[in-house]
Write a protein that holds these residues in place. Structure first.
Motif, PDB file in Angstrom:
ATOM      1  N   ASP A 134       1.515   9.668  -5.428  1.00 43.60           N
ATOM      2  CA  ASP A 134       1.995  11.016  -5.104  1.00 43.60           C
ATOM      3  C   ASP A 134       2.912  11.547  -6.196  1.00 43.60           C
ATOM      4  O   ASP A 134       2.768  12.681  -6.665  1.00 43.60           O
ATOM      5  CB  ASP A 134       2.779  10.995  -3.781  1.00 43.60           C
ATOM      6  CG  ASP A 134       1.860  10.994  -2.567  1.00 43.60           C
ATOM      7  OD1 ASP A 134       0.648  11.215  -2.750  1.00 43.60           O
ATOM      8  OD2 ASP A 134       2.358  10.771  -1.452  1.00 43.60           O
ATOM      9  N   LEU A 135       3.872  10.728  -6.581  1.00 43.88           N
ATOM     10  CA  LEU A 135       4.878  11.195  -7.539  1.00 43.88           C
ATOM     11  C   LEU A 135       4.273  11.390  -8.930  1.00 43.88           C
ATOM     12  O   LEU A 135       4.602  12.355  -9.627  1.00 43.88           O
ATOM     13  CB  LEU A 135       6.061  10.213  -7.581  1.00 43.88           C
ATOM     14  CG  LEU A 135       6.800  10.069  -6.245  1.00 43.88           C
ATOM     15  CD1 LEU A 135       7.990   9.116  -6.358  1.00 43.88           C
ATOM     16  CD2 LEU A 135       7.272  11.415  -5.705  1.00 43.88           C
ATOM     17  N   LEU A 136       3.373  10.495  -9.314  1.00 37.22           N
ATOM     18  CA  LEU A 136       2.698  10.663 -10.610  1.00 37.22           C
ATOM     19  C   LEU A 136       1.882  11.950 -10.608  1.00 37.22           C
ATOM     20  O   LEU A 136       1.799  12.660 -11.609  1.00 37.22           O
ATOM     21  CB  LEU A 136       1.768   9.473 -10.888  1.00 37.22           C
ATOM     22  CG  LEU A 136       2.420   8.138 -11.258  1.00 37.22           C
ATOM     23  CD1 LEU A 136       1.347   7.056 -11.387  1.00 37.22           C
ATOM     24  CD2 LEU A 136       3.222   8.248 -12.548  1.00 37.22           C
ATOM     25  N   ASP A 137       1.288  12.222  -9.454  1.00 35.37           N
ATOM     26  CA  ASP A 137       0.466  13.410  -9.301  1.00 35.37           C
ATOM     27  C   ASP A 137       1.308  14.666  -9.551  1.00 35.37           C
ATOM     28  O   ASP A 137       0.930  15.554 -10.324  1.00 35.37           O
ATOM     29  CB  ASP A 137      -0.093  13.420  -7.869  1.00 35.37           C
ATOM     30  CG  ASP A 137      -1.459  14.068  -7.805  1.00 35.37           C
ATOM     31  OD1 ASP A 137      -1.902  14.623  -8.824  1.00 35.37           O
ATOM     32  OD2 ASP A 137      -2.080  14.017  -6.721  1.00 35.37           O
ATOM     33  N   ILE A 138       2.457  14.722  -8.926  1.00 34.61           N
ATOM     34  CA  ILE A 138       3.334  15.884  -9.090  1.00 34.61           C
ATOM     35  C   ILE A 138       3.813  15.981 -10.538  1.00 34.61           C
ATOM     36  O   ILE A 138       3.953  17.063 -11.102  1.00 34.61           O
ATOM     37  CB  ILE A 138       4.546  15.780  -8.138  1.00 34.61           C
ATOM     38  CG1 ILE A 138       4.060  15.831  -6.688  1.00 34.61           C
ATOM     39  CG2 ILE A 138       5.549  16.894  -8.404  1.00 34.61           C
ATOM     40  CD1 ILE A 138       5.122  15.520  -5.659  1.00 34.61           C
ATOM     41  N   ALA A 198       0.841  -1.202   0.000  1.00 33.95           N
ATOM     42  CA  ALA A 198       0.000   0.000   0.000  1.00 33.95           C
ATOM     43  C   ALA A 198       0.876   1.252   0.000  1.00 33.95           C
ATOM     44  O   ALA A 198       0.612   2.217  -0.727  1.00 33.95           O
ATOM     45  CB  ALA A 198      -0.919  -0.005   1.217  1.00 33.95           C
ATOM     46  N   PHE A 199       1.942   1.210   0.789  1.00 31.71           N
ATOM     47  CA  PHE A 199       2.845   2.362   0.883  1.00 31.71           C
ATOM     48  C   PHE A 199       3.471   2.667  -0.492  1.00 31.71           C
ATOM     49  O   PHE A 199       3.508   3.815  -0.931  1.00 31.71           O
ATOM     50  CB  PHE A 199       3.932   2.076   1.917  1.00 31.71           C
ATOM     51  CG  PHE A 199       4.931   3.190   2.076  1.00 31.71           C
ATOM     52  CD1 PHE A 199       4.641   4.282   2.884  1.00 31.71           C
ATOM     53  CD2 PHE A 199       6.144   3.165   1.397  1.00 31.71           C
ATOM     54  CE1 PHE A 199       5.546   5.318   3.025  1.00 31.71           C
ATOM     55  CE2 PHE A 199       7.062   4.201   1.528  1.00 31.71           C
ATOM     56  CZ  PHE A 199       6.751   5.276   2.350  1.00 31.71           C
ATOM     57  N   ILE A 200       3.946   1.637  -1.149  1.00 29.19           N
ATOM     58  CA  ILE A 200       4.589   1.832  -2.456  1.00 29.19           C
ATOM     59  C   ILE A 200       3.595   2.405  -3.472  1.00 29.19           C
ATOM     60  O   ILE A 200       3.900   3.350  -4.194  1.00 29.19           O
ATOM     61  CB  ILE A 200       5.196   0.499  -2.962  1.00 29.19           C
ATOM     62  CG1 ILE A 200       6.424   0.144  -2.110  1.00 29.19           C
ATOM     63  CG2 ILE A 200       5.577   0.591  -4.436  1.00 29.19           C
ATOM     64  CD1 ILE A 200       7.065  -1.185  -2.458  1.00 29.19           C
ATOM     65  N   PHE A 201       2.381   1.865  -3.473  1.00 26.34           N
ATOM     66  CA  PHE A 201       1.384   2.357  -4.435  1.00 26.34           C
ATOM     67  C   PHE A 201       0.987   3.810  -4.141  1.00 26.34           C
ATOM     68  O   PHE A 201       0.820   4.614  -5.055  1.00 26.34           O
ATOM     69  CB  PHE A 201       0.144   1.448  -4.434  1.00 26.34           C
ATOM     70  CG  PHE A 201       0.346   0.158  -5.187  1.00 26.34           C
ATOM     71  CD1 PHE A 201       1.499  -0.057  -5.943  1.00 26.34           C
ATOM     72  CD2 PHE A 201      -0.615  -0.843  -5.161  1.00 26.34           C
ATOM     73  CE1 PHE A 201       1.694  -1.243  -6.637  1.00 26.34           C
ATOM     74  CE2 PHE A 201      -0.436  -2.032  -5.859  1.00 26.34           C
ATOM     75  CZ  PHE A 201       0.724  -2.230  -6.593  1.00 26.34           C
TER      76      PHE A 201
END
Length: 578
Positions: free
Chosen positions: A17-21, A9-12
């Motif tokens: 988050d990173l895709l969002d940025i 869950a943490f990795i996903f």
DNA sequence: GCCGTTTTCGGCCCGACTGTTTTCAGTCG
């Protein structure tokens, strides 16, 4: 080191988050967040599913691609795709999401234009007054960010439900005194009875000219007004709790209550059904084109999409919508079903009230019986009883029972499960008791394997009835000890032991996910307050809320039964004739 | 990236408020 569901869950979430940025497709981002939630809330171990060769793409929101990624994570503990992303977007950048008001777009701008990559970088740029020069940013934004840094420094946790109760209760009383106010209702995760609450959501209806928003922001505990509009305002209280207030007309009350109760994922799922039926659901009602079809009550709203009323505690999109469609929702337990409390202490050990005082208090709750379960000798700090002391206490209970009318005291013990899985008191005394609660109070740091074995071994004792506060956690204070709860519950199912749902709002142990799992395996649950005082008995309602979140029905619970029925269950387990 | 009671492609829930701009993007719930 085995990969736990939380790791996946943490990795996903991190990828999301990173895709969002990076400005990626928002639906792709949502897919990662949904998958993180699915895996995170799973009661079964994802590693074991992979080992067994289960088809992961059968899980909600997991398709072929994410199933492959999960298998990679389980096999190696990491994911090349995430590592790749982290070379592209500085990983610490996602910390900036902690600042309210900063979303992916603004974070990207801060990074691209001011080379901000960490919270510390942001703090520095604030000091240099550089941010206000950026497009889309201004003085006010800077000021808000500064206040957010202060808020973070206080590191506010989610509120325990009992504390939320206190804060919300006072505010609701205040709002109810507003002229022209009609309904005041706390919605959100509070209404869903989650064990902790992030923000408080309050819904009101009112007549014309009621100055509700002004009255709300004037509340003496308000520290900061975040937003103030005609239908919706947000404040932060001195206790650092954010409260959102929404006002709607009576005709929209049900739709608004449904919407603001959430959960978000439940609402999205319900709205999807509406869309398929050519309807639109928003906080004002259910609409076909311009025409309002429903909105006054939640029941109406559900009816429009072909569903029965779904109790708030179930609204987590964990299968309640599918079961509602099939007409198979559980008939949830209520506090009226409870006939007694099976875990309480008196001043004989570390409680604060005497036997008789506790008995009379239980009687006032309308109970038929009260289980007295003092600590056993190993728990020295609590003045735990040895066999001789316990025998005396049992005599005292017998004598009191002769005197009492309408309430029966049960002779129990909260006996320690020792490190090797044996119980702290011998069979000769345990067999004389009506029942036992068996708890771990020591050796919290055993390995997962050893802790699991220890507890399961304890269940081999025929006088083991109920596993007390099964995970040992204290909400916001102490994490659960490492244990394979799934295996423990499976063992309880095989050996006919019960699991406690400790109703103390600091514990609420078992949690909702494992309660549901226990129910599916047919394991009985004892909902007990672990009261150390007369007031402690009042905590039963928190246990009820948690039980409902775990889909528990009266039939699943030990202490909804009469003493006669209960005695049979206990005796059968002991191997006594029934 | 997922998913199927108009679908294996083309959708993906919906609205309020703020701050910074002058008509709206971004954020939040």
């Amino acid at each position: 080191m085995p990969v736990h569901n939380a790791d996946v869950a943490f990795i996903f979430n991190r990828i999301a988050d990173l895709l969002d940025i990076r400005g990626d497709n928002p639906f792709r981002i949502r897919a990662y967040r949904n998958a993180a939630r699915t895996v995170g809330e799973l009661s079964t171990s994802i590693s074991e599913m992979v080992d067994k060769g289960d088809d992961l793409s059968k899980l909600a929101g997991i398709g072929k691609d994410l199933a492959d990624k999960i298998e990679k994570i389980v096999a190696t503990g990491s994911l090349p795709f995430l590592e790749e992303l982290e070379t592209e977007v500085p990983p610490d950048l996602s910390e900036l999401f902690k600042i309210r008001g900063l979303g992916p777009r603004k974070i990207a701008i801060l990074h691209e234009q001011l080379d901000i990559s960490t919270l510390m970088d942001l703090q520095r740029s604030l000091d240099n007054k550089k941010i206000r020069q950026l497009n889309g940013f201004g003085k006010k934004t800077e000021q808000n960010m500064r206040e957010e840094f202060k808020r973070l420094a206080r590191s506010r946790q989610r509120l325990k439900l009992s504390i939320a109760d206190e804060i919300a209760g006072q505010l609701v009383d205040y709002l109810k005194k507003t002229k022209g106010i009609k309904k005041v209702k706390i919605a959100g995760s509070y209404r869903r009875r989650r064990e902790t609450v992030g923000d408080l959501d309050i819904l009101v209806t009112h007549g014309k000219d009621a100055q509700v928003m002004e009255r709300f922001t004037d509340y003496e505990d308000v520290k900061k007004i975040i937003a103030q509009g005609e239908t919706r305002s947000s404040v932060v209280l001195k206790s650092d709790v954010q409260v959102d207030l929404r006002a709607v007309d009576e005709e929209s009350y049900g739709a608004a209550l449904h919407y603001f109760t959430g959960s978000k994922t439940h609402n999205i799922a319900v709205r999807k059904i509406a869309v398929r039926n050519n309807l639109k659901i928003n906080e004002y009602g259910v609409f076909k084109g311009e025409k309002r079809l429903a909105g006054h009550t939640e029941k109406e709203v559900y009816e429009q999409v072909g569903l029965p009323f779904i109790p708030p505690e179930l609204r987590e999109n964990r299968g309640e919508i599918e079961d509602a469609q099939k007409g198979e929702l559980p008939f949830l337990l209520t506090i009226k079903d409870i006939r007694g409390d099976l875990h309480t202490h008196t001043s004989k050990t570390d409680g604060h009230a005497g036997l008789e005082e506790m008995a009379r208090a239980a009687s006032r709750h309308g109970y038929d019986y009260l289980g007295i379960t003092e600590h056993s000798r190993h728990l020295k700090v609590a003045g735990g009883l040895d066999a001789a002391e316990l025998r005396k206490h049992m005599d005292a209970i017998d004598r009191l029972n002769e005197k009492l009318d309408g309430i029966l005291l049960l002779k129990g013990i909260e006996v320690d499960i020792l490190k090797d899985g044996s119980l702290d008191l011998g069979d000769d005394i345990l067999r004389e008791l009506d029942f036992t609660v068996c708890s771990v109070h020591s050796e919290f740091s055993l390995s997962r394997t050893k802790q699991t074995e220890r507890i399961i071994r304890a269940m081999d004792n025929r006088y083991f009835q109920i596993l007390g506060h099964p995970s040992g956690r204290l909400i916001n204070e102490r994490p659960p000890y490492e244990v394979d709860m799934e295996k423990v519950i499976q063992a309880a199912a095989e050996k006919n032991c019960a699991m406690e749902l400790n109703a103390n709002p600091d514990r609420l142990d078992l949690n909702d996910i494992y309660l549901k799992f226990a129910r599916e395996l047919g394991v009985k649950v004892a909902i007990s307050t672990d009261a150390h005082s007369v007031e402690g008995l009042n905590n039963m309602r928190y246990g009820i809320g948690q039980a409902r979140r775990g889909w528990i029905e009266a039939e699943d619970v030990l202490n909804t039964r009469t003493w006669k029925e209960l005695k049979e269950i206990f005796n059968r387990r002991k191997g006594f004739p029934v």
